[in-house]
Design an enzyme around this catalytic site. Structure first.
Site, PDB file in Angstrom:
ATOM      1  N   GLN A 181       6.756   5.537  18.642  1.00  0.00           N
ATOM      2  CA  GLN A 181       6.064   5.363  17.367  1.00  0.00           C
ATOM      3  C   GLN A 181       7.028   4.790  16.323  1.00  0.00           C
ATOM      4  OE1 GLN A 181       4.644   8.595  14.726  1.00  0.00           O
ATOM      5  NE2 GLN A 181       2.616   7.666  14.871  1.00  0.00           N
TER       6      GLN A 181
ATOM      7  N   TYR B 208       2.075   7.451   5.026  1.00  0.00           N
ATOM      8  CA  TYR B 208       3.346   6.715   5.013  1.00  0.00           C
ATOM      9  C   TYR B 208       3.140   5.253   4.590  1.00  0.00           C
ATOM     10  CZ  TYR B 208       5.061  11.005   7.040  1.00  0.00           C
ATOM     11  OH  TYR B 208       5.375  12.325   7.238  1.00  0.00           O
TER      12      TYR B 208
ATOM     13  N   ARG C  49      -1.622   3.346  14.847  1.00  0.00           N
ATOM     14  CA  ARG C  49      -2.255   4.627  14.487  1.00  0.00           C
ATOM     15  C   ARG C  49      -2.749   4.584  13.046  1.00  0.00           C
ATOM     16  NH1 ARG C  49      -0.703  11.058  14.797  1.00  0.00           N
ATOM     17  NH2 ARG C  49      -2.508  11.444  16.110  1.00  0.00           N
TER      18      ARG C  49
ATOM     19  N   GLY D 267      -1.933  17.218  20.143  1.00  0.00           N
ATOM     20  CA  GLY D 267      -0.674  17.435  19.434  1.00  0.00           C
ATOM     21  C   GLY D 267      -0.103  18.795  19.756  1.00  0.00           C
TER      22      GLY D 267
HETATM   23  C1  LIG Z   1       4.958  19.363  14.356  1.00  0.00           C
HETATM   24  C2  LIG Z   1       4.092  18.149  14.145  1.00  0.00           C
HETATM   25  C3  LIG Z   1       4.693  16.907  13.932  1.00  0.00           C
HETATM   26  C4  LIG Z   1       3.915  15.751  13.785  1.00  0.00           C
HETATM   27  N1  LIG Z   1       4.530  14.528  13.657  1.00  0.00           N
HETATM   28  C5  LIG Z   1       3.795  13.398  13.657  1.00  0.00           C
HETATM   29  C6  LIG Z   1       4.429  12.120  13.711  1.00  0.00           C
HETATM   30  O1  LIG Z   1       5.664  11.985  13.789  1.00  0.00           O
HETATM   31  N2  LIG Z   1       3.610  11.028  13.676  1.00  0.00           N
HETATM   32  C7  LIG Z   1       2.241  11.121  13.600  1.00  0.00           C
HETATM   33  O2  LIG Z   1       1.561  10.099  13.568  1.00  0.00           O
HETATM   34  N3  LIG Z   1       1.634  12.326  13.600  1.00  0.00           N
HETATM   35  C8  LIG Z   1       2.366  13.461  13.650  1.00  0.00           C
HETATM   36  N4  LIG Z   1       1.727  14.676  13.732  1.00  0.00           N
HETATM   37  C9  LIG Z   1       0.248  14.735  13.891  1.00  0.00           C
HETATM   38  C10 LIG Z   1      -0.134  14.853  15.377  1.00  0.00           C
HETATM   39  O3  LIG Z   1       0.141  13.644  16.067  1.00  0.00           O
HETATM   40  C11 LIG Z   1      -1.637  15.167  15.566  1.00  0.00           C
HETATM   41  O4  LIG Z   1      -2.402  14.110  15.064  1.00  0.00           O
HETATM   42  C12 LIG Z   1      -2.027  16.466  14.892  1.00  0.00           C
HETATM   43  O5  LIG Z   1      -1.133  17.501  15.261  1.00  0.00           O
HETATM   44  C13 LIG Z   1      -3.448  16.871  15.218  1.00  0.00           C
HETATM   45  O6  LIG Z   1      -3.599  17.114  16.593  1.00  0.00           O
HETATM   46  P1  LIG Z   1      -3.671  18.624  17.169  1.00  0.00           P
HETATM   47  O7  LIG Z   1      -4.773  19.325  16.415  1.00  0.00           O
HETATM   48  O8  LIG Z   1      -3.957  18.449  18.629  1.00  0.00           O
HETATM   49  O9  LIG Z   1      -2.332  19.262  16.910  1.00  0.00           O
HETATM   50  C14 LIG Z   1       2.505  15.851  13.831  1.00  0.00           C
HETATM   51  C15 LIG Z   1       1.908  17.112  14.021  1.00  0.00           C
HETATM   52  C16 LIG Z   1       2.680  18.234  14.183  1.00  0.00           C
HETATM   53  C17 LIG Z   1       1.998  19.547  14.433  1.00  0.00           C
END
Ligand SMILES: Cc1cc2nc3c(=O)[nH]c(=O)nc-3n(C[C@H](O)[C@H](O)[C@H](O)COP(=O)(O)O)c2cc1C
Length: 366
Positions: A98, A185, A233, A323
């Site tokens: 990413q 961002y 994304r 995630g």
């Molecule tokens: C600890 C953490 C770090 C994350 N870092 C990013 C990231 O670097 N880039 C991004 O696009 N989304 C990031 N996200 C969002 C996740 O990609 C995802 O969209 C979000 O957790 C929702 O999915 P989930 O309900 O399955 O956790 C992050 C989420 C969490 C929990």
């Protein structure tokens, strides 16, 4: 076989199942913002995902908003990431990097020569922190500052930084890249019409102007490494980091969807922010997006096996991103396939630290 576990081809990337590990910042990079053997072990453990999207990896020093996140702009960082791509490929997995520029979600102490942070406009994100050294020199959440607006020439350099980073990612052995245009961002700071009131061709009332930078980055990266290796994304109706509703919001996102549709990308990946504490993508918008964008679509945010299967069956997406379940279940595919129970993740170790809460979550055993 259940659809979630069937193979799929997205652009140049062939994957063995439709479970996508969503990008997650874990803030455990080494000195010099390099991924290392610990990073490689973490992703190796999760290589049975159809595709891993790595944590955001900054494309330049300017794009950096957090201590301990990995970069992809210098040789040391390329070498560091090679350990990860080799480890994942040895286990038969696929992985894309990413590409991240945080824009205004940063602090001068993270910038070259403590320079001012940048965005579409010189407006601070209220109630927002990045992660930097605090007044006592200790790492921690630090309020972001007022950025300056990028000049047109500088916007050209940012596009080139994405290209440089994408080429580095391919040299490091990644199967492709995901351009991070979500979650508040830099690229979303241009797309959002509440924030971006620039008066040139990159902003203002015109949807075309506000989506221009995201498309220029997409085109430049596609040209450099191939559209079949390029994904993006988005977080339609994103509200993280002080993003607000604006007039014509739906039209902006649908125009972007249509424009991306014409580009034959490997994928578009939607981030639903509800489980991140913001609002969900509004009911019914997913179908409109799907009609406007004909290519491979990933959706992430709050899925479990059952809702993922239902989403695929309805045709709302081709692939499902997971995630938080991936933080604590390295063998998520096997667990879902066999209906084995999942381990809950510990929020305290999401960001920063060592192998604890990172590579020590066990694989399932009866
Ligand atoms: C600890 C953490 C770090 C994350 N870092 C990013 C990231 O670097 N880039 C991004 O696009 N989304 C990031 N996200 C969002 C996740 O990609 C995802 O969209 C979000 O957790 C929702 O999915 P989930 O309900 O399955 O956790 C992050 C989420 C969490 C929990």
């Amino acid at each position: 076989m259940e659809q979630l576990f069937t193979p799929y081809k997205m652009g140049d990337i062939e994957i063995s199942n439709r479970v996508i590990m969503a990008p997650m910042t874990r803030s455990r990079a080494n000195k010099g913002d390099t991924a290392d053997t610990l990073t490689a072990e973490y992703y190796r453990q999760r290589a049975s995902a159809g595709l891993i999207v790595t944590e955001g990896s900054q494309i330049s020093v300017q794009g950096r908003g957090y201590l301990f996140t990995p970069g992809i702009y210098n040789e040391e960082q390329v070498k560091g990431w090679e350990l990860t791509t080799r480890a994942v490929h040895e286990k038969g997995g696929k992985i894309v990097l990413q590409l991240w520029h945080v824009g205004r979600i940063s602090h001068p102490t993270l910038q070259e020569n403590h320079g001012v942070t940048v965005s579409s406009v010189a407006v601070k994100a209220e109630n927002s922190t990045c992660y930097a050294l605090d007044e006592n020199g200790k790492p921690g959440p630090v309020p972001v500052v007022t950025p300056r607006a990028l000049s047109i020439e500088e916007i050209g350099s940012v596009v080139q930084d994405y290209v440089h980073a994408a080429k580095n990612a391919i040299r490091a052995g990644f199967d492709g890249v995901e351009i991070h245009a979500a979650n508040g961002y830099l690229l979303e700071q241009f797309i959002n019409g509440g924030l971006n009131i620039r008066e040139d061709q990159y902003g203002g009332q015109s949807h075309e102007n506000r989506i221009r930078l995201a498309l220029e980055v997409t085109d430049a990266v596609s040209q450099a490494i191939g559209a079949g290796k390029t994904g993006i994304r988005l977080a339609p109706f994103g509200r993280l980091f002080d993003m607000h509703a604006f007039e014509g919001e739906e039209d902006t996102w649908l125009m972007l969807a249509e424009q991306l549709s014409a580009r034959n990308l490997a994928f578009v990946h939607l981030s639903d922010q509800q489980t991140l504490g913001a609002q969900a993508i509004p009911e019914g918008f997913g179908t409109k997006f799907r009609n406007a964008y004909k290519g491979t679509l990933i959706i992430a945010g709050g899925f479990d096996k059952q809702s993922a299967q239902a989403c695929l069956a309805k045709g709302d997406a081709d692939l499902i991103g997971f995630g938080r379940p991936y933080i604590s279940n390295p063998d998520l595919v096997e667990r879902m396939k066999n209906d084995w129970p999942l381990t809950e993740p510990d929020r305290a170790t999401f960001y920063g630290g060592t192998e604890y809460g990172y590579t020590d979550y066990p694989f399932y055993s009866k």
